[in-house]
Design an enzyme around this catalytic site. Sequence first.
Site, short mmCIF file in Angstrom:
data_model
loop_
_atom_site.label_atom_id
_atom_site.label_comp_id
_atom_site.label_asym_id
_atom_site.label_seq_id
_atom_site.Cartn_x
_atom_site.Cartn_y
_atom_site.Cartn_z
CB THR A 1 1.93 97.27 36.17
OG1 THR A 1 0.96 97.43 35.15
CG2 THR A 1 1.52 98.11 37.37
CB THR B 1 0.13 91.29 35.63
OG1 THR B 1 -0.71 92.38 35.24
CG2 THR B 1 1.03 91.70 36.76
N1 DAS Z 1 0.43 96.74 30.93
C1 DAS Z 1 0.12 95.47 31.50
C2 DAS Z 1 1.22 94.47 31.18
O1 DAS Z 1 2.31 94.86 30.89
C3 DAS Z 1 -0.27 95.52 32.90
C4 DAS Z 1 0.58 94.95 33.99
O2 DAS Z 1 1.77 94.79 33.94
O3 DAS Z 1 0.01 94.67 35.04
O4 DAS Z 1 0.95 93.31 31.21
#
Ligand code: DAS
Length: 329
Positions: free
Chosen positions: A13, A93
């Site tokens: 993200t 995350t």
């Molecule tokens: N798409 C998710 C990840 O890449 C979300 C994020 O990064 O917060 O883990």
Amino acid sequence: MKANIAIIGTGGTIAGRGESSVNTSAYACSVVSVDEILSGIPELASLANLQAEQLLQMGSENFATEHLLLLGSRISRLLQQDHVDGVVVTHGTDTIDETAYFLHLTLKSMKPVVVVGSMRPPSALSPDGPLNLYNAILVASSPASRGKGTLVVSNDEIHTARDVVKTSTFKLESFRSPYGPLGYVVEGMPRYYREPARSHTLETPWSIEEIDRLPEVGIVYAHGGIDAGMVDAVTNARMSGIVYAATGNGNVAEHVVGALLRARREGLHVVRASRTGSGVVIRNGAQPDDKYDWLVVDDQAPQKARILLMLALTREARSAELQRMFHRY
Ligand code: DAS
């Protein structure tokens, strides 16, 4: 003198972009390059000499063991360069806690490694990525961060990779450690209040340089009315271990015990964990682990117990030694 910090982009993200600034959930993940992220935050230039590279560009839910090995080897090579003082990894995350724990156990360096992500994409109103990244670079540049293993910086907090888990789908304070963070970043200064208590980096038997594959370990999530076939599916897939994310303090429903015993007979190691999110699973407490030749997780989250068991099985097959590792790392 400014520190030399290597930044590795892997997506997430923090590298996302949305159509609307007021929608923080629907956006394209992993589309902004690490160079673009850095050039969008001019304040970073005053903190450290930065060198950036794009190693991966993917949501962390897609991370597999090959990505952990690739990332770990690249960081290891950077840490071996005298002029590199620390490494920051931008990361999704979702599985940041798994990647960070893997690095914490396998890198062989005193230099700081900081993994950072964001809950909101850079295109959102009040994005958290820019300050998280600013703080991550500050933490990686600080001599106070040396020897602490891999750290996760988020929402002004510095967490040890061993303890941190993602606990919310959307909140900025998603990253929690059951015993609290090691410290904070306040007004541009990392402030530490605790040390990681468990062995890591130089004190573990695993070096990323010596690992070229990891055994497969599955997680089975327990619930009322669980079908014992869920355990059988992992056994039949010929994995090397099962982390059973049990209810409460590691309870196993009576009708599932047989499937786990069969898994152990077929050579898989069985680890009792808890789906509660905190607390300790006591050996020979809810189940007779000595009799069944099962293991307990101590206090570790199931997804991180999986990382530990995969690593443990690269060096050890004896149950007593594996159990000792769960109580040490
Ligand atoms: N798409 C998710 C990840 O890449 C979300 C994020 O990064 O917060 O883990």
